[in-house]
Design an enzyme around this catalytic site. Sequence first.
Site, PDB file in Angstrom:
ATOM      1  N   SER A 182       0.779  -1.237   0.000  1.00  0.00           N
ATOM      2  CA  SER A 182       0.000   0.000   0.000  1.00  0.00           C
ATOM      3  C   SER A 182       0.812   1.289   0.000  1.00  0.00           C
ATOM      4  CB  SER A 182      -0.956   0.020   1.203  1.00  0.00           C
ATOM      5  OG  SER A 182      -0.235   0.020   2.419  1.00  0.00           O
ATOM      6  N   LYS A 212      -5.461   4.433   8.779  1.00  0.00           N
ATOM      7  CA  LYS A 212      -4.365   5.150   8.126  1.00  0.00           C
ATOM      8  C   LYS A 212      -4.601   6.656   8.138  1.00  0.00           C
ATOM      9  CE  LYS A 212      -2.812   1.274   5.339  1.00  0.00           C
ATOM     10  NZ  LYS A 212      -2.621   0.662   4.017  1.00  0.00           N
TER      11      LYS A 212
END
Length: 349
Positions: free
Chosen positions: A244, A289
């Site tokens: 990611s 996140k």
Amino acid sequence: MSRRAATLTTASVIVLVLAIIGSVMRVPYVALTPGPTSNTLGTNDKGQPLIRIEGRQTYPGGGHLNFTTVTYRGGPSGRIDLLTALRGWLADDTAIVPEETIFPQDETPKQVDEENTRQMENSQQNAEAAALHELGIPISTRVIVEGVQKGRPADGILKPDDEITAVDGAKVTNVAQVTGTMAKHKIGDTVTVTYTRAGKPHTATLKTVATPGGDRAAVGIVIADQYKFPFKIDISVGDIGGPSAGLMFSLAIIDKLTPGPLTQGRFIAGTGTITANGEVGPIGGIQQKMIAARRAGATVFLTPKDNCADAAASRPDGLRLIRADTLHGTLQAINALTSGKGPIPSCTR
């Protein structure tokens, strides 16, 4: 003892028993929480540049281009207790997900870790390729064996990290060329594979068998394109896995290879997988996140388009979401943000 006192005593005992049960009862769930963030323009935990480029002129940058991570607790080898799961369900910064979301039932924890490491390595390769492609810097590819299927014709002959250089005498430099040649073969045909191992050339003649689906000829190897870059790019992130961070790696590489700071001193964080062609893909743990990014000081968060709806629904205060579709489009959005000119794609529910 009064009825009220007896009731309170009984209730207290019940609560105590439930608490004890909850603290020892293990449940097949994993707790996801905001993990550390790292500035791709800065240094790693050893004090070394997180991204180091050798053999090409680089330029000083500024600001932040942070990639974000998610920390997990639990798993088959150390399950969380019921109380931890209940607290997680009530916490704004924690997600409680089924264990198989992180640890598929057909994989061991070690295999999951190895897969995460492989995904990070591939992510770095793709990020480097995407950045150089965006800058118009030519790169080449080669075909590498990633795995050999047990009991298939290549088993015991080819090995991981072998480089396939030719098939049936025809030179190959990418996976598409290999699969194109194999598509011409029927099941039971023989195929000649030329490969190098530790710099030495080898040739193997293999009889093809049916793929698991039974409709194509195969020899039982898993192959992948590996990029050959005209200069060295080294990305050192330590013990972090997964794909990611690809978008943020690409942006940092471009920043280092071009004059002037891309961020103009802003604190930008983000996430997203990247392909060699610069397409940005979705990730997991978007809420955690974003929280990690805001806690670190970010005011802008680059968000894959397929994560936009979830991100917009749980965006922390003070964090602006910019939709990231492609690397090229993300660069345009950052330039529009720093210059105050041009449209900036945003995330909506």
